[in-house]
Structures are given as structure tokens and as C-alpha cells.
Write an enzyme that holds these catalytic residues in place. Structure first.
Site, PDB file in Angstrom:
ATOM      1  N   GLU A  33      31.078  27.156  42.766  1.00 19.79           N
ATOM      2  CA  GLU A  33      30.557  27.360  44.247  1.00 19.79           C
ATOM      3  C   GLU A  33      30.693  25.842  45.138  1.00 19.79           C
ATOM      4  OE1 GLU A  33      29.367  29.781  46.427  1.00 19.79           O
ATOM      5  OE2 GLU A  33      28.968  28.070  47.792  1.00 19.79           O
ATOM      6  N   GLN A  34      31.058  26.098  46.219  1.00 19.30           N
ATOM      7  CA  GLN A  34      31.262  24.983  47.296  1.00 19.30           C
ATOM      8  C   GLN A  34      30.089  24.325  47.717  1.00 19.30           C
ATOM      9  OE1 GLN A  34      33.647  25.863  50.485  1.00 19.30           O
ATOM     10  NE2 GLN A  34      32.032  27.569  51.427  1.00 19.30           N
ATOM     11  N   ARG A 107      18.135  38.961  52.252  1.00 19.45           N
ATOM     12  CA  ARG A 107      19.341  38.579  51.544  1.00 19.45           C
ATOM     13  C   ARG A 107      19.184  37.708  50.303  1.00 19.45           C
ATOM     14  NH1 ARG A 107      25.110  38.135  52.145  1.00 19.45           N
ATOM     15  NH2 ARG A 107      24.863  39.431  54.040  1.00 19.45           N
ATOM     16  N   TYR A 213      15.079  46.426  61.069  1.00 21.18           N
ATOM     17  CA  TYR A 213      14.237  47.027  59.835  1.00 21.18           C
ATOM     18  C   TYR A 213      13.301  45.784  59.176  1.00 21.18           C
ATOM     19  CZ  TYR A 213      18.489  45.567  57.135  1.00 21.18           C
ATOM     20  OH  TYR A 213      19.505  44.584  56.715  1.00 21.18           O
ATOM     21  N   ASP A 294      34.377  40.427  49.356  1.00 22.03           N
ATOM     22  CA  ASP A 294      34.970  39.905  50.785  1.00 22.03           C
ATOM     23  C   ASP A 294      36.388  39.606  50.483  1.00 22.03           C
ATOM     24  OD1 ASP A 294      32.826  41.209  52.098  1.00 22.03           O
ATOM     25  OD2 ASP A 294      32.213  39.241  53.204  1.00 22.03           O
TER      26      ASP A 294
END
Ligand SMILES: Cc1cc2nc3c(=O)[nH]c(=O)nc-3n(C[C@H](O)[C@H](O)[C@H](O)COP(=O)(O)OP(=O)(O)OC[C@H]3O[C@@H](n4cnc5c(N)ncnc54)[C@H](O)[C@@H]3O)c2cc1C
Length: 381
Positions: A33-34, A107, A213, A294
Site C-alpha cells: 500500500e502506498q 467507511r 444517512y 475500482d
């Protein structure tokens, strides 16, 4: 069986989910992971039943249910009059109908729950991939910090601006949709006298919208995300944490219903994110390198299915690689693409149209899917 050594580029929701599942199946996994650390930016996420079935398979469903908000309904409302144009019953009804609940959460809580399934010794932060070299026997990964590692295969889970995709298919920027998303989470008690009750609301304007929400079970934290036209292309740097201008945002929603105004007045800060998409890719893999999430099917967030699709990819790819050794990798990738691409492409194009749930909509084809049990059909050659 000789376990595969698998390098995963990107420790987002998709990369971490596939890492956890592949480790469970006995493969040797390393995640690169960067980012130098995982940060908690103000962002909510919807996990529809199709995503929840993968999260159940990962073993984190109960943990998430204990902290997340479960709306009773998803409603669509007209931007100025507030007229309700569609209602989808969620809560126990959607869970009974599609075999899993529909959650609304932060998230970062989702990311953290999945990250905890992968030992930190396996996640290599501050590793930005710069070059990928394929040979007949394996793949070499070169990182900006000077490290070079070898692996039997590579999964590119490196998001919408994927370097792994570019390595396979050549440089081509994702298409800017002309819209940006402002979003933030903040204490719900900042909004005076507003009845946001137990629903998820999407306010539909002529060329812009806003979704609102809660992201916590006790409803103490409110979230909104918008889609607003942006004339000049504005590129998000490689982070989820670029700040937006509150005055610009409030001006963009002038004339909207008083409930929308109240929420925008109450929020203390916003982040902004440019929205990109792509047409379905010509292929998702080449030799020993495959794409996920993605990186291979970026989509607008208008169906709240991007991360759900990445989770579905993770479940199917792990199933395709079960019991596979070096000589079976390419057949496994072909099967994965054959199973995943039609569905992911259909969701991409539906999401792009931005009509999902605007009027009464049957969501069965999306929410009813179970990536952990669906038949893995052999590709037609
Ligand atoms: C405003 C908005 C709202 C959304 N809401 C929802 C929702 O409610 N529900 C839903 O299901 N989806 C939603 N989505 C979509 C969802 O956020 C994405 O589809 C999902 O995050 C994709 O996960 P991923 O793992 O494929 O990629 P990412 O989460 O983008 O992760 C990619 C990772 O790769 C790393 N990386 C990139 N390049 C390199 C490199 N060269 N070397 C090493 N690491 C690298 C990045 O730092 C990042 O950590 C939303 C998206 C947006 C923009």
C-alpha cells in the site's frame, strides 16, 4: 499443494478482503500500500445485502451490525417540494428478502474491520508500486522506496487510477464525469429541529443530488454525500482527504428544500472527491497479473455498489484460485473474469445512468446476488 505467493497492490476494501480470503485458503499473501498509514476521513458507506453476504463470509457481519445504522427505508425526494417519489423498505424486510441486512456505516469502521483480518506483518505500508515486470515464471514489483519483490502472481487492487491496469492495458485516464462529490460526517445534534428519522434520503435535483444517512447504530453521527456539476476538471490527489469549500457547497444547493439547507448549514467541514468512471475494460488480466475493484470497473457512486462490487470480486477470485498452483493461474483468471465481468459491467452502466431507486425499482438482481455461492461457470472459448 504448493501455495501460491500472491502480491496484492492496494490495501483498500477490495485488496484487504481478497488478502483475508486467500490467506484462509492457504496462499502466501503480501499486501503493498502506498499510504504510510490508514486515516479516518469523514465518509459513510452503504453495504447492501450483496456486499453483506461477502462480509458474513469474511466473519465480520456481526461486528458491523453491532455498530452500523440500519435504515427502515430508502426514500427518494424531490429537491424543492420534498415530495417522496419512491420508497424502498429496508430493515428486517430487506434482510428477509435478500438474506442479509442493509447497513449504513462509517467507511473507516468497515475498512478497519476487514484490515483486522489480515496480520499487520502482511500489510506493507509506504510501498508505492512504480514498475511491474512479468516473466514466464513470475512477476517482479518495484516500489518507490527502492524495494523489489517477486511473486507468482499479482492482484491489482489499486483503485481508479490503477498503475497495474495501465501496465496491462496502456495509459488511459478514467473519464471525469463532470461531477464532484462533497461529503462529510458530523455530530447529528448540530442539526437543529430536523426530522431525519430512520430513513436514508436521496434528494434529487435537476442536475445534482444529495444523499443523507446516519452511520452509527445510535444515530449520533450524520453523513451526506453530494453529486454536483464541476465545469473544469478537478482532480483528486491520491487521497480521500482533499477539503472542499463550504460556501461553494451551500451556494450549489440554494433553492433546495429547507431540510437540505439545515444540514448544509450545520456541517462544519467537507471533503471533496472527483467522480470518474470507465467503460468496461477489454480484459481484466494478462498472464500472472489480474485486476480487482475500482482498478478494473470504476463506477459512479450512484448505486452505492463500488465497494460492494470489489467485495464480490474478492469472493469470486478467491474461489477461482482455491487449490490452484502456478500452472493453473491463467485458467483461474479467465474463470474469474467470465463470472464477474457481465455483472460488474451491468452495474457500472446502471450506476452511470443515475436512475437507481429514483422511482419504484426492483433491486433483486443487485441485492439478491451471493458471490460466496453463485455457480462458477466455465468460460466459453
Ligand atoms: C463519494 C463516494 C461514495 C461511495 N459510496 C459507496 C457506497 O455507499 N457503497 C459502495 O459499495 N461503494 C461506494 N463507493 C465506491 C467505493 O468507495 C469504491 O468502489 C471502493 O472504495 C473501491 O475499493 P478498491 O479496494 O477497489 O479501491 P480503493 O478503495 O481506491 O483502494 C485502492 C488502494 O490502492 C492504493 N494504491 C493506489 N495506487 C497504488 C500504488 N501505485 N502502489 C500501492 N498502493 C496503491 C490506494 O492508496 C488505496 O489504498 C463510493 C465512492 C465514492 C467516490
Amino acid at each position: 499443494m504448493k501455495p501460491l505467493s500472491i502480491a496484492i497492490v492496494g490495501a483498500g476494501i477490495g485488496g484487504l478482503a481478497v488478502a483475508a480470503l486467500l490467506r484462509r485458503d492457504g496462499h502466501q499473501v503480501a499486501v503493498y500500500e502506498q499510504a504510510t498509514q490508514f486515516t479516518r476521513v469523514g465518509s459513510g458507506i452503504q453495504m447492501a445485502p450483496n456486499a453483506m453476504k461477502v462480509l458474513r463470509h469474511l466473519g465480520v457481519e456481526q461486528h458491523l451490525v453491532a455498530t452500523a445504522f440500519q435504515a427502515e427505508q430508502a426514500i427518494s425526494r424531490s429537491w424543492d417540494s420534498g415530495e417522496v417519489t419512491s420508497t424502498l423498505t429496508l430493515g428486517d424486510t430487506v434482510a428477509a428478502q435478500f438474506g442479509a441486512p442493509y447497513l449504513f456505516l462509517h467507511r473507516a469502521d468497515l475498512h478497519e474491520a476487514i484490515a483486522q483480518l489480515v496480520p499487520s506483518s502482511v500489510i506493507h505500508l509506504n510501498h508505492k508500486l512504480t514498475v511491474l515486470d512479468q516473466s514466464a515464471h513470475g512477476v517482479k514489483l518495484h516500489f518507490a522506496n527502492g524495494h523489489v519483490v517477486a511473486a507468482d502472481m499479482v492482484i491489482g487492487a489499486d483503485g481508479v487510477h490503477s498503475l497495474v491496469r495501465e501496465t496491462l492495458l496502456g495509459p488511459e485516464r478514467p473519464r471525469f464525469t463532470g461531477k464532484i462529490a462533497y461529503r462529510t460526517t458530523f455530530p447529528a445534534d448540530r442539526v437543529q429541529g430536523l426530522d431525519v428519522s430512520r430513513v436514508r434520503t436521496k434528494w434529487w435535483g435537476p442536475d445534482r443530488h444529495m444523499v443523507v444517512y446516519f452511520v452509527t447504530r445510535n444515530r449520533d453521527t450524520l453523513y451526506f454525500v453530494t453529486s454536483v456539476p464541476e465545469p473544469a476538471e478537478w482532480l483528486t490527489p491520491e487521497s480521500w482527504s482533499a477539503k472542499g469549500d463550504l460556501d461553494e457547497l451551500r451556494a450549489a444547493y440554494a433553492g433546495f428544500h429547507p431540510d437540505v439547507q439545515a444540514i448544509l448549514q450545520a456541517c462544519p467541514e467537507v471533503y471533496k472527491w472527483a467522480l470518474f468512471e470507465r467503460e468496461p475494460l477489454a480484459r481484466w488480466s494478462e498472464a500472472r497479473v489480474v485486476l480487482l475493484g475500482d482498478a478494473c470497473h470504476p463506477m459512479t457512486p450512484y448505486m452505492a455498489q463500488g465497494a460492494a462490487s470489489a467485495l464480490e470480486d474478492a469472493a469470486i477470485l478467491a474461489r477461482c484460485l482455491q487449490g490452484v498452483e502456478q500452472d493453473g493461474v491463467q485458467a483461474a483468471f479467465a474463470l474469474y473474469e467470465a463470472v464477474r465481468k457481465p455483472r460488474a459491467s451491468a452495474i457500472q452502466s446502471n450506476s452511470s445512468a443515475n436512475t437507481w431507486l429514483r422511482g419504484q425499482t426492483d433491486p433483486a438482481w443487485v441485492y439478491g446476488y451471493d458471490a460466496t455461492t453463485v455457480a462458477l461457470t466455465t468460460p466459453i472459448t
